[in-house]
Design an enzyme around this catalytic site. Structure first.
Site, PDB file in Angstrom:
ATOM      1  NE  ARG A 211      -2.652  -1.249   3.573  1.00 35.06           N
ATOM      2  CZ  ARG A 211      -2.978  -2.428   4.091  1.00 35.06           C
ATOM      3  NH1 ARG A 211      -3.710  -3.272   3.410  1.00 35.06           N
ATOM      4  NH2 ARG A 211      -2.580  -2.776   5.296  1.00 35.06           N
ATOM      5  CG  PHE A 227     -10.621  -7.847  -5.455  1.00 35.38           C
ATOM      6  CD1 PHE A 227     -11.691  -8.732  -5.426  1.00 35.38           C
ATOM      7  CD2 PHE A 227      -9.855  -7.773  -6.622  1.00 35.38           C
ATOM      8  CE1 PHE A 227     -11.983  -9.540  -6.529  1.00 35.38           C
ATOM      9  CE2 PHE A 227     -10.143  -8.561  -7.727  1.00 35.38           C
ATOM     10  CZ  PHE A 227     -11.205  -9.451  -7.679  1.00 35.38           C
ATOM     11  CG  ASP A 249     -14.848  -5.510  -1.383  1.00 35.32           C
ATOM     12  OD1 ASP A 249     -13.623  -5.649  -1.261  1.00 35.32           O
ATOM     13  OD2 ASP A 249     -15.671  -6.356  -0.945  1.00 35.32           O
ATOM     14  CG  ASP A 301      -4.901  -7.110  -2.400  1.00 39.55           C
ATOM     15  OD1 ASP A 301      -4.302  -8.196  -2.529  1.00 39.55           O
ATOM     16  OD2 ASP A 301      -5.122  -6.589  -1.290  1.00 39.55           O
ATOM     17  CB  CYS A 341      -2.816 -13.444  -0.727  1.00 38.71           C
ATOM     18  SG  CYS A 341      -4.563 -13.724  -1.016  1.00 38.71           S
TER      19      CYS A 341
HETATM   20  N1  SAH Z   1      -6.891  -4.748  -0.749  1.00 39.24           N
HETATM   21  C1  SAH Z   1      -7.482  -4.950   0.543  1.00 39.24           C
HETATM   22  C2  SAH Z   1      -7.703  -6.404   0.879  1.00 39.24           C
HETATM   23  C3  SAH Z   1      -8.525  -7.185  -0.132  1.00 39.24           C
HETATM   24  S1  SAH Z   1      -9.230  -8.634   0.525  1.00 39.24           S
HETATM   25  C4  SAH Z   1      -6.657  -4.228   1.611  1.00 39.24           C
HETATM   26  O1  SAH Z   1      -5.558  -3.705   1.305  1.00 39.24           O
HETATM   27  O2  SAH Z   1      -7.095  -4.196   2.762  1.00 39.24           O
HETATM   28  C5  SAH Z   1     -10.258  -9.175  -0.753  1.00 39.24           C
HETATM   29  C6  SAH Z   1     -11.587  -8.441  -0.912  1.00 39.24           C
HETATM   30  O3  SAH Z   1     -12.202  -8.943  -2.088  1.00 39.24           O
HETATM   31  C7  SAH Z   1     -12.614  -8.641   0.192  1.00 39.24           C
HETATM   32  O4  SAH Z   1     -12.982  -7.399   0.713  1.00 39.24           O
HETATM   33  C8  SAH Z   1     -13.837  -9.289  -0.511  1.00 39.24           C
HETATM   34  O5  SAH Z   1     -15.075  -8.766  -0.046  1.00 39.24           O
HETATM   35  C9  SAH Z   1     -13.605  -8.877  -1.931  1.00 39.24           C
HETATM   36  N2  SAH Z   1     -14.193  -9.731  -2.988  1.00 39.24           N
HETATM   37  C10 SAH Z   1     -14.186 -11.079  -3.091  1.00 39.24           C
HETATM   38  N3  SAH Z   1     -14.711 -11.466  -4.273  1.00 39.24           N
HETATM   39  C11 SAH Z   1     -15.062 -10.341  -4.934  1.00 39.24           C
HETATM   40  C12 SAH Z   1     -15.626 -10.070  -6.220  1.00 39.24           C
HETATM   41  N4  SAH Z   1     -15.948 -11.043  -7.058  1.00 39.24           N
HETATM   42  N5  SAH Z   1     -15.811  -8.783  -6.578  1.00 39.24           N
HETATM   43  C13 SAH Z   1     -15.488  -7.774  -5.732  1.00 39.24           C
HETATM   44  N6  SAH Z   1     -14.927  -7.970  -4.520  1.00 39.24           N
HETATM   45  C14 SAH Z   1     -14.723  -9.231  -4.125  1.00 39.24           C
END
Ligand code: SAH
Length: 397
Positions: A211, A227, A249, A301, A341
């Protein structure tokens, strides 16, 4: 006689290399009747003492090593391991002025099955194995000794416990429930963390460095943060001077927290600067592509796509697909910040997937930076599986 496991012939090799897992097929004999999670001694076929481990009758990983030294697995043992882990993190905590960090990263801190994140004056614990669960009260005692004024909350509501024959469980283990969201600070940014209902223990601490590094690519740019969870990259993008940020998200709760986080940092949350979009990223990217909407920076992500080796091929296709779409909606010379991840996917394979995505997208890509999990997520040399997070900054032409 103490309760012990005797390994089959030649099956001591991984323990001699100090890898902490004993698989069920490596065990020849169980001496005595250990309870789930109880501490047992491990012997080689020819009777050499090897380790103290926690017995896990329901898991393929039948035992996880606490110690390769002959010692009691008691409060003092946990106090030692927790203190070592805290010491390892002190420099990072001080430099980043962090009030949120991973205190215990399971096997990587010599405590298999235990994850503990610190959010200000809260420790949020996940006990993921039979051994970790069995030692819960001892671990809580040890944590209280190490951090006298701390509150301790459990978030063992994770699917993986099923493999250990354990049910999901959550709740307060010591101290008081938070009356408001817990607020942490990293790199000068305030982040509210919902330790009760948030994902995992509440926040993705492992992406902190990525980040931070993202900030240099965003000044005056149009950014799509895919995401987004509770804002993470989007908050750093705002701090880095992005012109507009779309956070996408599927979790409405996460997006509401993301907005709250932006306000907490006094960022401009008017629609022309910051959007919080409830959308499925897979669909959204296709819509943007079909409409011809383009961005200067795309952040990708996603959650873990591969939980097991059997899922790896499907996961590769998923990563290729979203990265191809991301490239297609980037302006020439734009930046793709992309992460995986999934521990089963190593950095070389991930790079290859991005390269394949570039060919499919008919774009040219240069890798300009490589990223990994933040320093409070160490990797022990005996447990390479502990390295799971990787990412790239790419220029897309
Ligand atoms: N980048 C974030 C962490 C991402 S975790 C940070 O730095 O804190 C992954 C995220 O993807 C979660 O919030 C989950 O709700 C979301 N997610 C999962 N599948 C998804 C989809 N198909 N479309 C949009 N968001 C999704």
């Amino acid at each position: 006689m103490t309760i012990s496991l005797t390994l089959a012939k030649g099956r001591e090799k991984s323990l001699i290399r100090r890898h902490p897992w004993v698989f069920s097929r490596a065990i020849e004999q169980i001496n005595g009747t250990p309870e789930a999670g109880q501490t047992v001694d491990i012997y080689s076929h020819d009777g050499r003492w090897l380790a103290k481990a926690a017995y896990s009758p329901h898991s393929q990983i039948r035992a996880r090593v606490w110690s390769f030294e002959k010692r009691e697995i008691d409060t003092n043992f946990f106090v030692e391991r927790i203190s070592q882990a805290q010491l390892l993190r002190e420099e990072v905590i001080q430099q980043g002025k962090l009030t949120g960090y991973r205190l215990i990263a399971a096997e990587s801190d010599g405590l298999p099955g235990i994850t503990i994140d610190r959010y200000d004056n809260y420790l949020v614990c996940q006990f993921l194995s039979a051994g970790a669960d069995y030692q819960k009260t001892v671990i809580v005692d040890a944590l209280r000794k190490c951090f006298p004024a701390i509150n301790i909350y459990e978030r063992s509501d994770v699917a993986i416990r099923k493999k250990e024959g354990l049910k999901p469980t959550t709740g307060l283990l010591h101290g008081n429930m938070p009356s408001d969201p817990v607020i942490i600070e990293e790199n000068g940014i305030k982040i509210s963390v919902d330790i009760v209902n948030g994902h995992k223990t509440g926040f993705y601490l492992d992406q902190r460095d990525s980040r931070y590094h993202a900030m240099k690519y965003v000044k005056d740019k149009e950014v799509l943060n895919c995401f987004s969870y509770t804002g993470g990259f989007g908050l750093y993008a705002a701090k880095g001077g992005a012109q507009r940020i779309i956070n996408a998200d599927v979790s409405q709760h996460a997006l509401e927290t993301a907005k709250l986080n932006a306000e907490l940092n006094q960022f401009d949350t008017s629609k022309k600067r910051m959007v919080f979009l409830n959308a499925d990223v897979f669909k959204l990217l296709r819509e943007y592509r079909d409409q011809g909407t383009q961005f200067d920076v795309v952040i990708m992500d996603p959650p873990k796509f591969a939980e097991s080796k059997a899922q790896l091929n499907g996961a590769c296709r998923g990563y290729k697909d979203i990265n191809m779409l991301a490239m297609q909606i980037l302006k020439p010379g734009g930046t793709l910040l992309t992460y995986s991840c999934s521990g089963l996917m190593d950095q070389t394979l991930f790079q290859k997937i991005i390269a394949d995505a570039a060919l499919d997208a008919k774009r040219h890509v240069k890798f300009i930076e490589r990223f990994g999990q933040a320093a409070d997520h160490p990797v022990d040399s005996t447990y390479p599986e502990g390295f799971y997070l990787k990412g790239f900054a790419c220029k897309v032409f």
